[in-house]
Design a protein around this motif. Structure first.
Motif, PDB file in Angstrom:
ATOM      1  N   ASP A 128     -11.343   9.961  16.901  1.00 46.96           N
ATOM      2  CA  ASP A 128     -11.249   9.408  18.244  1.00 46.96           C
ATOM      3  C   ASP A 128      -9.816   9.225  18.662  1.00 46.96           C
ATOM      4  OD1 ASP A 128     -11.194   7.454  20.086  1.00 46.96           O
ATOM      5  OD2 ASP A 128     -12.596   6.013  18.918  1.00 46.96           O
ATOM      6  N   ARG A 129      -9.426   9.914  19.689  1.00 46.81           N
ATOM      7  CA  ARG A 129      -8.089  10.195  20.147  1.00 46.81           C
ATOM      8  C   ARG A 129      -7.535   9.204  20.854  1.00 46.81           C
ATOM      9  NH1 ARG A 129      -6.359  15.381  19.239  1.00 46.81           N
ATOM     10  NH2 ARG A 129      -7.905  16.836  18.743  1.00 46.81           N
ATOM     11  N   PHE A 130      -8.381   7.814  21.179  1.00 46.76           N
ATOM     12  CA  PHE A 130      -7.906   6.805  21.792  1.00 46.76           C
ATOM     13  C   PHE A 130      -7.393   6.010  20.748  1.00 46.76           C
ATOM     14  CE2 PHE A 130      -8.214   2.472  23.491  1.00 46.76           C
ATOM     15  CZ  PHE A 130      -7.340   2.515  24.479  1.00 46.76           C
ATOM     16  N   GLN A 131      -6.194   5.788  20.305  1.00 49.39           N
ATOM     17  CA  GLN A 131      -5.546   4.921  19.365  1.00 49.39           C
ATOM     18  C   GLN A 131      -4.493   4.271  19.959  1.00 49.39           C
ATOM     19  OE1 GLN A 131      -6.227   4.232  15.804  1.00 49.39           O
ATOM     20  NE2 GLN A 131      -4.826   2.600  16.465  1.00 49.39           N
ATOM     21  N   PRO A 132      -4.659   2.991  20.187  1.00 50.12           N
ATOM     22  CA  PRO A 132      -3.428   2.195  20.685  1.00 50.12           C
ATOM     23  C   PRO A 132      -2.317   2.093  19.731  1.00 50.12           C
ATOM     24  CG  PRO A 132      -5.301   0.854  20.189  1.00 50.12           C
ATOM     25  CD  PRO A 132      -5.872   2.099  19.956  1.00 50.12           C
ATOM     26  N   ALA A 133      -1.176   2.076  20.065  1.00 50.77           N
ATOM     27  CA  ALA A 133      -0.121   1.887  19.025  1.00 50.77           C
ATOM     28  C   ALA A 133       0.033   0.078  18.921  1.00 50.77           C
ATOM     29  CB  ALA A 133       1.217   1.875  19.927  1.00 50.77           C
ATOM     30  N   ALA A 134       0.451  -0.152  17.428  1.00 43.58           N
ATOM     31  CA  ALA A 134       0.402  -1.530  17.198  1.00 43.58           C
ATOM     32  C   ALA A 134       1.228  -2.577  18.139  1.00 43.58           C
ATOM     33  CB  ALA A 134       1.330  -1.465  15.697  1.00 43.58           C
ATOM     34  N   GLU A 135       2.156  -2.023  18.829  1.00 45.82           N
ATOM     35  CA  GLU A 135       2.882  -2.766  19.880  1.00 45.82           C
ATOM     36  C   GLU A 135       2.102  -3.129  21.373  1.00 45.82           C
ATOM     37  OE1 GLU A 135       4.982   1.030  22.412  1.00 45.82           O
ATOM     38  OE2 GLU A 135       6.358  -0.259  20.960  1.00 45.82           O
ATOM     39  N   ASP A 136       0.918  -2.398  21.379  1.00 44.21           N
ATOM     40  CA  ASP A 136       0.151  -2.740  22.347  1.00 44.21           C
ATOM     41  C   ASP A 136      -1.095  -3.658  21.881  1.00 44.21           C
ATOM     42  OD1 ASP A 136       1.140  -0.790  24.074  1.00 44.21           O
ATOM     43  OD2 ASP A 136       0.255   0.830  23.181  1.00 44.21           O
ATOM     44  N   VAL A 137      -1.105  -4.075  20.688  1.00 48.36           N
ATOM     45  CA  VAL A 137      -2.146  -4.825  20.328  1.00 48.36           C
ATOM     46  C   VAL A 137      -1.632  -6.412  19.864  1.00 48.36           C
ATOM     47  CG1 VAL A 137      -3.970  -5.431  18.359  1.00 48.36           C
ATOM     48  CG2 VAL A 137      -3.625  -2.870  19.394  1.00 48.36           C
ATOM     49  N   THR A 138      -2.377  -7.401  20.143  1.00 47.54           N
ATOM     50  CA  THR A 138      -1.695  -8.745  20.075  1.00 47.54           C
ATOM     51  C   THR A 138      -2.625  -9.369  18.866  1.00 47.54           C
ATOM     52  OG1 THR A 138      -0.940  -9.237  22.181  1.00 47.54           O
ATOM     53  CG2 THR A 138      -1.434 -11.061  20.783  1.00 47.54           C
ATOM     54  N   VAL A 139      -2.061  -9.624  17.734  1.00 48.97           N
ATOM     55  CA  VAL A 139      -2.865 -10.252  16.719  1.00 48.97           C
ATOM     56  C   VAL A 139      -2.429 -11.881  16.634  1.00 48.97           C
ATOM     57  CG1 VAL A 139      -2.960 -10.450  14.217  1.00 48.97           C
ATOM     58  CG2 VAL A 139      -2.549  -8.307  15.264  1.00 48.97           C
ATOM     59  N   GLY A 140      -3.524 -12.723  16.558  1.00 44.67           N
ATOM     60  CA  GLY A 140      -3.531 -14.146  17.085  1.00 44.67           C
ATOM     61  C   GLY A 140      -3.471 -14.813  15.340  1.00 44.67           C
ATOM     62  N   ILE A 141      -2.832 -15.684  15.018  1.00 46.78           N
ATOM     63  CA  ILE A 141      -3.024 -16.490  13.814  1.00 46.78           C
ATOM     64  C   ILE A 141      -3.543 -17.764  14.160  1.00 46.78           C
ATOM     65  CG2 ILE A 141      -1.997 -16.927  11.565  1.00 46.78           C
ATOM     66  CD1 ILE A 141      -1.953 -14.206  12.009  1.00 46.78           C
ATOM     67  N   LEU A 142      -4.671 -18.207  13.753  1.00 47.81           N
ATOM     68  CA  LEU A 142      -4.991 -19.648  13.836  1.00 47.81           C
ATOM     69  C   LEU A 142      -4.603 -20.359  12.715  1.00 47.81           C
ATOM     70  CD1 LEU A 142      -8.710 -19.236  15.455  1.00 47.81           C
ATOM     71  CD2 LEU A 142      -7.086 -20.886  16.454  1.00 47.81           C
ATOM     72  N   GLY A 143      -3.542 -21.000  12.724  1.00 51.74           N
ATOM     73  CA  GLY A 143      -3.024 -21.796  11.655  1.00 51.74           C
ATOM     74  C   GLY A 143      -1.662 -21.313  11.053  1.00 51.74           C
ATOM     75  N   LEU A 144      -0.709 -21.956  11.388  1.00 55.21           N
ATOM     76  CA  LEU A 144       0.634 -21.333  11.412  1.00 55.21           C
ATOM     77  C   LEU A 144       1.303 -22.304  10.211  1.00 55.21           C
ATOM     78  CD1 LEU A 144       2.209 -20.779  14.751  1.00 55.21           C
ATOM     79  CD2 LEU A 144       1.688 -19.092  13.053  1.00 55.21           C
ATOM     80  N   GLY A 145       0.846 -22.477   9.045  1.00 53.88           N
ATOM     81  CA  GLY A 145       1.291 -23.012   7.941  1.00 53.88           C
ATOM     82  C   GLY A 145       1.935 -21.953   6.984  1.00 53.88           C
ATOM     83  N   GLN A 146       2.150 -22.188   5.913  1.00 53.66           N
ATOM     84  CA  GLN A 146       2.900 -21.333   4.823  1.00 53.66           C
ATOM     85  C   GLN A 146       2.215 -19.944   5.249  1.00 53.66           C
ATOM     86  OE1 GLN A 146       5.455 -21.983   3.180  1.00 53.66           O
ATOM     87  NE2 GLN A 146       5.571 -20.198   1.790  1.00 53.66           N
ATOM     88  N   LEU A 147       0.751 -19.840   4.879  1.00 51.96           N
ATOM     89  CA  LEU A 147       0.170 -18.552   4.805  1.00 51.96           C
ATOM     90  C   LEU A 147       0.304 -17.798   6.162  1.00 51.96           C
ATOM     91  CD1 LEU A 147      -3.006 -19.680   2.733  1.00 51.96           C
ATOM     92  CD2 LEU A 147      -0.768 -18.704   1.977  1.00 51.96           C
ATOM     93  N   GLY A 148       0.000 -18.675   7.163  1.00 50.68           N
ATOM     94  CA  GLY A 148       0.047 -18.058   8.572  1.00 50.68           C
ATOM     95  C   GLY A 148       1.370 -17.512   8.982  1.00 50.68           C
ATOM     96  N   THR A 149       2.355 -18.316   8.530  1.00 55.10           N
ATOM     97  CA  THR A 149       3.580 -17.843   9.131  1.00 55.10           C
ATOM     98  C   THR A 149       4.216 -16.512   8.239  1.00 55.10           C
ATOM     99  OG1 THR A 149       4.119 -20.270   9.627  1.00 55.10           O
ATOM    100  CG2 THR A 149       6.067 -18.642   9.183  1.00 55.10           C
TER     101      THR A 149
END
Length: 317
Positions: A128-149
């Motif tokens: 599959d030649r459509f492979q976005p770069a990591a910089e084009d993908v937003t990862v969201g973390i629900l929970g910014l405690g010790q683990l999430g941070t």
């Protein structure tokens, strides 16, 4: 001089392994196991996981409770609320294991792991030649405690854009942060992959359900959004997850925790082609890594020093 006793009350872990670790780290303390320690006035501390209901209330001189897992909802289950401080486990080993799991699952979805495993099973050679770069993908973390941070920092090093949501405002370098009910919609609309590391409380129970999926990003470099839950099983509505996968509101999910564990053999999540299942294995509690910091806290507390990493009993985490 002998110090106060430790009550070990764990379900789902081998108590003999934890007892050995406790006795090695604290040779000057006696370790007793549930239910033998009930109503023992010489017990100073309790080390627990899904302990027998009410057992903590029967220890008149208890000073503090230590959870051996990242979650503490089991301590408050059934309305129990210990009258003494509750200490969360915070250890580099546990944090590192969770960040490894999150990075693994994020990269697997990002680099089309489910697609290529499916193709392998059918002996299909197709890139599959459509492979976005990591910089084009937003990862969201629900929970910014010790683990999430910590997970956010490690994903940032891989090049992903990061967003984070928490109940109250927080600032994390390199992460676009959102807070409270007012910020949840904007957070969900920004994310291609949502990783849930929230604690289980009355406010968060069942949060991963249709109303949240309806607000997630509809289009992005991965197509439909991806959900990864390595928090607690009670956070998710599994019927709603299946429905969202089938109608396209979710593109894929990775689930490490479930409403009922072990996951029943007849649960449809097992066979769904868009579901990755792991058996509550994201961040294993290793006694050799977690017990020494607990004992150090107990000894410091006996010297009059304050406990760290305390749970807010009102918030439940």
């Amino acid at each position: 001089m002998s110090k106060g006793k430790i009550l070990l009350a764990v379900t789902g872990f081998d108590p003999a392994v934890w007892r050995k670790a406790l006795e090695m780290a604290a040779p000057d303390r006696t370790v007793v196991e549930e239910p033998d320690g009930a109503e023992d006035g010489s017990i100073d501390y309790a080390v627990v996981w899904k302990q027998q209901k009410g057992i903590l209330d029967r220890l008149p001189n208890l000073k503090a409770v230590f959870s051996i897992g990242a979650g503490v909802d089991h301590i408050f289950a059934g309305g129990d609320a210990p009258r003494v401080p509750v200490v969360r486990v915070v250890a580099e080993d546990l944090t590192g294991r969770m960040s490894e799991y999150v990075a693994w699952q994020v990269l697997d979805h990002h680099r089309k792991g489910p697609l290529y495993r499916s193709q392998q099973a059918r002996k299909i050679w197709h890139e599959d030649r459509f492979q976005p770069a990591a910089e084009d993908v937003t990862v969201g973390i629900l929970g910014l405690g010790q683990l999430g941070t910590d997970a956010a920092r490690k994903l940032s090093a891989l090049g992903f854009r990061l967003a984070g949501w928490s109940r109250s405002p927080k600032t994390v370098d390199g992460v676009d942060t959102y807070a409270g009910d007012a910020g949840l919609g904007a957070f969900l609309a920004a994310c291609d992959i949502v990783v849930c590391l929230l604690p289980l409380t009355t406010d968060t129970r069942g949060i991963l359900a249709a109303p949240l999926f309806d607000r997630m990003k509809r289009e992005g470099p991965l197509g439909a959004p991806v959900l990864i839950n390595a928090g607690r099983g009670g956070l998710q509505n599994e019927t709603d997850i299946l429905a969202a996968l089938d109608d396209g509101r979710l593109g894929a999910v990775s689930l490490d925790v479930f409403e009922t564990e072990p996951l029943p053999a007849d649960n449809p999540l097992w066979a769904h082609p868009k579901v990755m299942i792991t058996p509550h294995a994201a961040a294993t509690s290793v006694p050799e890594a977690l017990v020494p910091p607990m004992i150090a806290q107990m000894d410091a507390h006996d010297r009059g020093e304050p406990l760290r990493d305390l749970v807010d009993p009102e918030a439940g985490y």
